[in-house]
Every structure is written in C-alpha cells, then in structure tokens.
Design an enzyme around this catalytic site. Structure first.
Site, mmCIF file in Angstrom:
data_model
loop_
_atom_site.group_PDB
_atom_site.id
_atom_site.type_symbol
_atom_site.label_atom_id
_atom_site.label_comp_id
_atom_site.label_asym_id
_atom_site.label_seq_id
_atom_site.Cartn_x
_atom_site.Cartn_y
_atom_site.Cartn_z
ATOM 1 N N LEU A 65 -1.082 -30.678 78.344
ATOM 2 C CA LEU A 65 -1.954 -31.440 77.250
ATOM 3 C C LEU A 65 -3.492 -31.299 77.266
ATOM 4 O O LEU A 65 -3.678 -31.414 78.354
ATOM 5 C CB LEU A 65 -1.322 -32.903 77.130
ATOM 6 C CG LEU A 65 -2.013 -33.856 76.148
ATOM 7 C CD1 LEU A 65 -1.465 -33.405 74.638
ATOM 8 C CD2 LEU A 65 -1.898 -35.214 76.439
ATOM 9 N N TYR A 73 1.453 -38.516 68.452
ATOM 10 C CA TYR A 73 0.957 -39.747 68.796
ATOM 11 C C TYR A 73 -0.506 -39.804 69.404
ATOM 12 O O TYR A 73 -0.745 -38.363 70.035
ATOM 13 C CB TYR A 73 1.929 -40.789 69.263
ATOM 14 C CG TYR A 73 1.785 -40.279 70.862
ATOM 15 C CD1 TYR A 73 1.232 -41.084 71.997
ATOM 16 C CD2 TYR A 73 2.725 -39.384 71.280
ATOM 17 C CE1 TYR A 73 1.213 -40.812 73.198
ATOM 18 C CE2 TYR A 73 2.707 -39.183 72.825
ATOM 19 C CZ TYR A 73 2.178 -39.921 73.452
ATOM 20 O OH TYR A 73 2.197 -39.658 74.942
ATOM 21 N N ARG A 119 -7.793 -34.103 68.318
ATOM 22 C CA ARG A 119 -6.561 -33.834 68.868
ATOM 23 C C ARG A 119 -5.381 -33.848 67.851
ATOM 24 O O ARG A 119 -4.332 -33.251 67.816
ATOM 25 C CB ARG A 119 -6.278 -34.436 70.058
ATOM 26 C CG ARG A 119 -5.116 -33.758 70.788
ATOM 27 C CD ARG A 119 -4.969 -34.109 72.360
ATOM 28 N NE ARG A 119 -4.874 -35.623 72.507
ATOM 29 C CZ ARG A 119 -4.756 -36.360 73.719
ATOM 30 N NH1 ARG A 119 -4.893 -35.506 74.709
ATOM 31 N NH2 ARG A 119 -4.687 -37.447 73.705
ATOM 32 N N GLU A 158 1.123 -30.708 85.586
ATOM 33 C CA GLU A 158 0.369 -32.032 85.061
ATOM 34 C C GLU A 158 1.108 -33.144 85.560
ATOM 35 O O GLU A 158 2.250 -33.074 86.162
ATOM 36 C CB GLU A 158 -0.098 -32.344 83.574
ATOM 37 C CG GLU A 158 1.026 -32.056 82.568
ATOM 38 C CD GLU A 158 0.913 -32.079 81.303
ATOM 39 O OE1 GLU A 158 -0.481 -32.361 80.740
ATOM 40 O OE2 GLU A 158 1.689 -31.594 80.359
#
Length: 284
Positions: A204, A32, A51, A179
């Site tokens: 990410l 997504y 991406r 993260e």
C-alpha cells in the site's frame, strides 16, 4: 450513540442501513480510507483523498468523489461525535444493482458510509514498549496498492499473531518483507540508514509513509527504498512501522529475536515526535 454518515445523511448508528445486495458485502467491491483526528482536526486529509481517487480509478469506478463535500462531512462527524482524538473511517462501495451478479453494472450508484472511532493516538503503550512481530507468507492478491475492503487475510494474520503472543504480523513474499498487516514496514541499519520497501503493486502506498519519509529527509537521515529480508530486519539497529492510526510505532522483536536492545530506538522515537508535531501544524 454515534452519529454516522450514509449516502449524504447523518443518522444514529442504530438507524444506518445499506442493501444486502451491496457489492461491498457480496464481492468486497469497495475501497476505504482512515483519517486520523488530533485536537479535533483532520491529519493529512488531502493525501487520503488523493489515494481514494486513485483506488477508485484503479478499480474502474465511474464515481468521482466531491472532495469538498467529503471534507465537510468529515468535519461534521467530528463535531457531532465530539471527537478530539481518534479516527474517521470512510468507505465507498460500488453499490447495489438490485441483485447478485459478478458482472459490474456501470450504472450502479455507489454507497458511501463514514463513522468515527474515539481513540487515544498520542499516548500509546504499544509505541512506548515496541511491537512484537511474527511473520507470515504474503498470499494476498497482487494489487496491494489499492486500498480495498478485502481485509480477511490481514484480519486472520492479526488474530494469529495475537494467539502467538505478538502484536502484529509482517508479510514475506519471495524471501523479502512486503509490509505489515495494516501498516508499512521499516528497518534502521547499523549505520543509521532507514530502509523500507519501494512503492509497487506489492504494498500500500501509505499516506503516513510519505509524510514520515519527508520528516526523515528534513532530519537529514539517509533513506533507501528497497527490499529487505527478515534476517536483515532481525539484525537491524531498529525497526518500526507506520500507519494512519498508529503513526510511527517501534518494533522491539521479530519472530522471537530482539531488535537492537529490545526497546524502541531513538530514530523511531524521534520520527514519531516530528511526525506528530508537523501534522498537527497542518491539520484541517
């Protein structure tokens, strides 16, 4: 009632349907992207699409998205739902082969869904007061660089953080911060250096991250991409996170210890201002 997008059709949200055999439902086999909308325009759209292509490639999807078609669909959703400020969620799953099977059928037709969320992005009470962060072990699968719909752990962490009176969670792997639950993490050292973990399969590859680091470069701020510990973060001058939905969001506390003066610092606030200004100017 919102208008949503399902496999090329614009439908009322109450009429949108996908198969119960869709692999995103059965195996979290999907990816997504979330694109921000400011002034009715799309922020960093091409970065998100690049991406998306990478995520699909890493999971060996045979599907190749038509970026021009997706751009028009995004714009149409903004128009139909009268979105001035908010988000557009795009999900591509591997689709359904007709029954549940672990083995992937290469002939499966992908499922593409999109929907909007109206949300205030510029004015943020959280950004004005700074986030309270609590930390947890990072026990996700080790391909965190792929933006998949496998978000259960992140959801559990968000919920657990809220139960502790915090706003979000940062994850720690082998003693170092990776993260946040849905964002990239940063600190600002006492000498004004911005530190964030280097790109790898452990985090990410944030689209907002890339834009913010570019803004830092333009402001002639020193940046180091490296590991850092919670102790280093707690003793930092500032801390903040970045994401498509929150832009640059300062951190005021980590595991009960105030960061700096316990209020948003000048570097985080300036980066937020510059990021919004720069991306408004280049929005599609």
């Amino acid at each position: 009632m919102r208008t949503v997008y399902v496999n090329g059709e614009f439908l009322p949200e109450t009429e949108a349907k996908i198969s119960i055999f869709d692999r995103s439902f059965l195996f979290a086999d999907g990816v997504y992207e979330v694109t921000s909308v400011l002034d009715g325009k799309l922020i960093d759209f091409m970065g998100h699409m690049k991406r998306l292509e990478r995520s699909l490639s890493e999971l060996k999807f045979s599907f190749k998205p038509d970026i021009d078609q997706l751009l028009e669909a995004h714009r149409e959703l903004v128009k139909r739902n009268d979105i001035t400020e908010g988000l557009i969620y795009l999900q591509v799953s591997r689709g359904s082969a007709g029954d549940r099977d672990f083995a992937i059928n290469p002939e499966t037709t992908p499922t593409i869904v999109m929907f909007t969320q109206s949300k205030s992005l510029i004015k943020s009470a959280l950004a004005e007061r700074g986030q309270k962060i609590v930390t947890f072990p990072d026990i996700r699968w080790r391909r965190s660089d792929i933006k998949t719909v496998q978000l259960l752990y992140a959801s559990l962490l968000k919920t657990e953080a809220a139960s502790k009176g915090a706003d979000d969670a940062w994850m720690v792997l082998d003693g170092f911060v990776t993260e946040g639950s849905s964002n990239n993490a940063y600190i600002v050292t006492q000498d004004g250096t911005i530190v964030t973990r280097e790109l790898s399969t452990d985090i990410l590859h944030g689209i907002t991250r890339a834009s913010v680091l570019k803004c830092a470069e333009e402001l002639q701020l020193k940046v180091e991409e490296r590991h850092f510990t919670i102790e280093e973060a707690q003793n930092a001058k500032e801390a903040f996170s970045t994401s498509a939905s929150a832009f640059v969001c300062p951190v005021s506390e980590i595991d009960g210890k105030k960061i700096g003066d316990g209020v948003p610092g000048p570097i985080a606030k300036r980066l937020r201002e510059i990021y919004i200004e720069a991306n408004r100017a280049t929005a599609l």
